[in-house]
Motif scaffolding. Structure first.
Motif, mmCIF file in Angstrom:
data_model
loop_
_atom_site.group_PDB
_atom_site.id
_atom_site.type_symbol
_atom_site.label_atom_id
_atom_site.label_comp_id
_atom_site.label_asym_id
_atom_site.label_seq_id
_atom_site.Cartn_x
_atom_site.Cartn_y
_atom_site.Cartn_z
ATOM 1 N N MET A 134 0.865 -1.186 0.000
ATOM 2 C CA MET A 134 0.000 0.000 0.000
ATOM 3 C C MET A 134 0.903 1.237 0.000
ATOM 4 O O MET A 134 2.103 1.107 0.085
ATOM 5 C CB MET A 134 -0.841 0.049 1.283
ATOM 6 N N GLU A 135 0.274 2.405 -0.021
ATOM 7 C CA GLU A 135 0.923 3.718 0.114
ATOM 8 C C GLU A 135 1.554 4.119 -1.222
ATOM 9 O O GLU A 135 2.585 3.592 -1.632
ATOM 10 C CB GLU A 135 1.945 3.738 1.266
ATOM 11 N N SER A 136 0.903 5.095 -1.859
ATOM 12 C CA SER A 136 1.277 5.439 -3.237
ATOM 13 C C SER A 136 2.749 5.808 -3.388
ATOM 14 O O SER A 136 3.393 5.423 -4.366
ATOM 15 C CB SER A 136 0.383 6.569 -3.748
ATOM 16 N N GLY A 175 9.815 16.328 5.829
ATOM 17 C CA GLY A 175 9.826 14.868 5.941
ATOM 18 C C GLY A 175 8.576 14.206 5.411
ATOM 19 O O GLY A 175 7.947 13.414 6.097
ATOM 20 N N CYS A 176 8.220 14.509 4.168
ATOM 21 C CA CYS A 176 7.121 13.819 3.491
ATOM 22 C C CYS A 176 7.573 13.528 2.065
ATOM 23 O O CYS A 176 7.781 14.470 1.318
ATOM 24 C CB CYS A 176 5.854 14.649 3.470
ATOM 25 N N PRO A 177 7.724 12.255 1.669
ATOM 26 C CA PRO A 177 7.708 11.063 2.501
ATOM 27 C C PRO A 177 8.731 11.160 3.647
ATOM 28 O O PRO A 177 9.649 11.983 3.592
ATOM 29 C CB PRO A 177 8.082 9.941 1.524
ATOM 30 N N HIS A 178 8.568 10.295 4.634
ATOM 31 C CA HIS A 178 9.395 10.356 5.831
ATOM 32 C C HIS A 178 10.874 10.585 5.489
ATOM 33 O O HIS A 178 11.410 10.001 4.547
ATOM 34 C CB HIS A 178 9.241 9.065 6.643
ATOM 35 N N PRO A 206 0.952 14.902 9.572
ATOM 36 C CA PRO A 206 -0.293 15.669 9.722
ATOM 37 C C PRO A 206 -1.387 15.272 8.745
ATOM 38 O O PRO A 206 -2.565 15.267 9.111
ATOM 39 C CB PRO A 206 0.167 17.117 9.496
ATOM 40 N N ALA A 207 -1.019 14.907 7.509
ATOM 41 C CA ALA A 207 -2.049 14.539 6.534
ATOM 42 C C ALA A 207 -2.700 13.216 6.930
ATOM 43 O O ALA A 207 -3.920 13.057 6.869
ATOM 44 C CB ALA A 207 -1.448 14.441 5.139
ATOM 45 N N MET A 208 -1.876 12.258 7.335
ATOM 46 C CA MET A 208 -2.380 10.930 7.681
ATOM 47 C C MET A 208 -3.260 10.981 8.926
ATOM 48 O O MET A 208 -4.304 10.345 9.000
ATOM 49 C CB MET A 208 -1.155 10.029 7.923
#
Ligand code: F3S
Length: 426
Positions: free
Chosen positions: A149-151, A311-314, A372-374
């Motif tokens: 999962m996770e685009s 840090g997005c993606p981490h 924050p988005a998640m």
């Protein structure tokens, strides 16, 4: 759909009711997609522990067996969940106990998630708690069939690692983890991995921000197709590639890209397109770069910044180190917060290396597990945020109803210490 003897045995219940329900789900899912068979997978990246009100209710009714049965197996009743059949990791989830006091996140969710981690951990799941499992040891080999999962992780696995996965969901990864199977369609097949669009880069793409802008522009043009990049770009590193892919998967739905001479299935333009005709190029020049930048910044009008999110993606260790260097000896502006999201395993190394202490001395925080988005959580009262991530700039304004500025990491750190946005496209 053709099932092997083993698969049929699982479907008939030889390995218990949860595995039978998982196999039944995969067959129904595969039939809907016209998949002729299932692929064997030995690497599943899914999510079970992420808290939600529905999950809280299901756990209260019948424990995590019930939540997994209903949400991750699409079953009608509570089934006893056995150990995972193949290596499985938990992707990003909600915020954990170490965020308490910083992140306004419901304490009952923190508790629920901790409980969920114990449940899946006891069944063999590695709680990596990150959207970048590939940064912390989950590295499928080229050609390996996976169920992820996770685009942003899917596009990285396909394009950079040469592994094979579609963008799966919570139910299909739940079923895959108990059976070691996933419908064989889409990105699992050679023909669906070949390029569809040629993109010629005509303006220099040499830094992290530019890779995000290129990805954002390309995703918008190709949507769910497969771009092949050539032209005036520097050799990207891991960080550039994760930004490029996440951006392309945000403005479009890109799950696979090629960068000629860089990514493994594109040693040449001809190899990237295979038997397909090489199309006329789409150009990414100064005008396209400016348009992507303006689009990412069209949610910002007030230059007073109260939150900086990195840090997005981490984040990679290098990104955390860069932020520490930029903040060394400085203080965040009053009323401004800075969070950098990182995989928990890398946060341990960042702390040990002294980077976290430098960031915290300036008033920032290194946070893990989520974003924050998640988790729909930002500092209380946030009105305007700044980020170096095209993906967060794309999603967070709509999720939290706040303004966004997008720019370089240095511009974001500057916003954190001055409280003002002064970024511009150089
Ligand atoms: Fe990861 Fe959140 Fe971005 S889960 S990819 S940091 S939106």
């Amino acid at each position: 759909m053709i099932l092997t003897d083993d698969e049929q045995r699982m479907r008939d219940g030889a390995e218990g009711p949860a595995v039978a329900a998982a196999m039944d789900l995969l067959v129904r899912y595969g039939q809907a997609l016209d998949a002729e068979r299932l692929c064997t997978v030995r690497n599943v990246a899914g999510t079970t522990t992420q808290p939600s009100p529905v999950k809280a209710r299901l756990v209260a009714e019948g424990g995590w067996d019930r939540a997994f049965s209903i949400i991750n197996l699409d079953a009608d009743e509570t089934l006893p969940i056995p150990p995972m059949a193949v290596p499985t990791c938990q992707l990003q989830q909600g915020f954990g106990p170490d965020s308490v006091g910083t992140v306004p996140y419901p304490p009952e969710f923190v508790e629920l998630q901790t409980d969920g981690e114990a449940f899946v951990g006891a069944r063999g799941v590695s709680v990596l708690a990150t959207c970048t499992p590939y940064q912390v040891g989950n590295l499928p080999v080229r050609g390996e069939h996976c169920a992820w999962m996770e685009s942003s992780a899917v596009v990285y696995a396909n394009s950079v690692l040469g592994a094979r996965t579609n963008c799966e969901g919570g139910a299909s990864t739940g079923a895959a983890s108990l059976t070691g199977r996933i419908p064989c369609w889409g990105n699992h097949h050679d023909a669906h991995r070949l390029g569809t669009h040629l993109v010629r880069v005509d303006t220099p793409v040499s830094e992290f921000r530019d890779w995000g802008l290129l990805g954002y522009a390309v995703g918008d043009v190709v949507q769910e197709a497969r771009p092949v990049i050539v032209g005036d770009h520097a050799l990207p590193d891991l960080t550039d590639l994760k930004h490029f892919g996440a951006a392309a998967a945000s403005s479009g739905g890109v799950e696979m890209y090629h960068i000629v001479g860089v990514t493994p299935e594109a040693p040449t333009v001809a190899a990237a397109f295979g038997e397909r005709r090489v199309p006329e190029p789409v150009v990414f020049g100064e005008a396209e770069k400016r348009a992507a930048y303006d689009r990412l910044n069209d949610q910002g009008s007030d230059t007073d910044v109260d939150f900086v999110l990195l840090g997005c993606p981490h984040a990679s260790l290098e990104q955390i180190h860069d932020v520490a260097r930029a903040l060394d000896g400085r203080r965040l502006a009053d009323g401004t917060q800075l969070w950098i999201m990182a995989p928990r395993a890398l946060a341990v190394v960042a702390e040990r290396s002294g980077h976290t202490a430098v960031i915290e001395a300036a008033g920032g925080r290194v946070l893990t597990d989520s974003c924050p988005a998640m988790s729909r959580a930002a500092p209380v009262g946030t009105r305007v945020f700044a980020t170096d991530s095209a993906k967060q700039a794309h999603y967070l304004p709509a999720i939290l109803g706040i303004q966004a500025w997008f720019g370089t990491t240095a511009e974001c750190v500057d916003a954190a210490v001055t409280g003002r946005w002064r970024g511009e496209l150089s």
